[in-house]
Design an enzyme around this catalytic site. Structure first.
Site, PDB file in Angstrom:
ATOM      1  CB  THR A 206      22.027  77.059  49.812  1.00  0.00           C
ATOM      2  OG1 THR A 206      22.124  78.432  49.399  1.00  0.00           O
ATOM      3  CG2 THR A 206      20.572  76.687  49.995  1.00  0.00           C
ATOM      4  CG  ASN A 208      25.210  79.911  46.750  1.00  0.00           C
ATOM      5  OD1 ASN A 208      24.174  79.907  46.122  1.00  0.00           O
ATOM      6  ND2 ASN A 208      25.296  80.410  47.982  1.00  0.00           N
ATOM      7  CD  GLU A 258      21.143  78.595  45.330  1.00  0.00           C
ATOM      8  OE1 GLU A 258      21.397  79.582  46.034  1.00  0.00           O
ATOM      9  OE2 GLU A 258      20.046  78.391  44.788  1.00  0.00           O
TER      10      GLU A 258
END
Length: 310
Positions: A206, A208, A258
């Site tokens: 992911t 962030n 995310e």
């Protein structure tokens, strides 16, 4: 675009048509005001001008936190694309707060902005204590020599388009419905920062995002978004929340944003990206195991891949 952040030294040589308001979200109701202002400017060969405040009056008066729908930069981009080239965005302070409607008209609209036409929403108030209704401003205009144009509300689904109503939609996660009132997809912008890389260990890396704390986050949950990276757009599953499965033994304090970008492996740390909210997939859930979480993440991705645009 010409942006005036202070009333000092403002002097419009050419007459102006001025629309006044907060314009947070620059939604379809605001666009009606802006389009009317531009049309009057073209009809009378005068400058269309937007007058707004760099801070929300409620923040100043009541120390109330306002969850904004747009950043200042996003607001500028939208109104510039619509055809406004002169924006007056000044702080709401005690000097403006204490002005009567007539003093505001004389000292700012006439003296500073050279206004011949004022364009207002039907329920707008102007002057100390918001006592000056558009009807009263109309009378002040007749006395001082400017015209007042009142724009009626834009209605969708029998609801008046307003920033407060759109905020409630965003707060309840109704991002798809909010799009109809905004006239565009709800958007967040953020910088990609380093996280704990737990998503990568699960097979779902992911990005962030560090987002502007003043901008309203949608309700906690998982969303289908389009993410813009370096001018290109990709599908993404975006989680907004506390990561309850990962942080089950820690107090929930920090909300994370995310984005798992589908079919994307580039290193984008430090880059600014934009999230465009398409739809809400589900609530934030706490799973009994990481395996259960992974199975749900696979279902989320499959839903995005099979998403039907309606």
């Amino acid at each position: 675009m010409n942006i005036y952040s202070s009333l000092d030294n403002i002097a419009f040589d050419k007459p102006t048509a001025v629309t006044i308001g907060n314009f947070d979200g620059v939604h379809l109701g605001h666009k009606e005001l802006i389009n009317r202002t531009i049309a009057i400017g073209e009809e009378k060969d005068i400058l269309p001008v937007m007058f707004t405040f760099s801070n929300h009056p409620l923040e100043f008066l009541y120390k109330k936190q306002i969850d904004y729908l747009t950043s200042f930069e996003q607001k500028v981009k939208i109104i510039e694309q619509m055809g406004i080239n002169d924006l007056v965005s000044v702080p709401f302070d005690y000097a403006i707060k204490d002005m009567s409607t007539e003093v505001f008209a004389k000292e700012i609209l006439l003296s500073k902005l050279n206004a011949t036409d004022i364009i207002m929403g039907f329920d707008s108030k102007l002057g100390n204590g918001r006592q000056g209704s558009v009807d009263y401003l109309y009378e002040v205009g007749k006395k001082l020599g400017f015209d007042v144009h009142i724009v009626q509300p834009v209605m969708i689904e029998n609801m008046r388009v307003s920033s407060s109503f759109i905020r409630e939609l965003i707060k309840t996660g109704e991002v798809k419905r909010a799009e109809f009132f905004l006239g565009r997809k709800y958007m967040l912008e953020g910088k990609v920062v380093h996280g704990k890389k737990l998503g990568r260990k699960l097979g779902f890396p992911t990005a962030n995002l560090e987002v502007n704390q003043d901008i309203l986050l949608p309700k906690r949950g998982v969303y289908f978004c389009k993410i813009e990276v370096d001018g290109k757009t990709y599908d993404a599953a975006v989680s907004i929340g506390y990561n309850p499965t990962i942080q089950s033994n820690k107090p929930f304090q920090e909300i994370f944003v995310e984005a798992h970008i589908l079919e994307f492996e580039d290193d984008i740390y430090g880059k600014s990206v934009k999230l465009y909210f398409m739809d809400r997939l589900r609530d934030e859930l706490k799973f009994n195991s990481l395996d259960d979480l992974i199975r749900q993440l696979n279902r989320d991705v499959l839903r995005i891949k099979n998403y039907i645009f309606t």
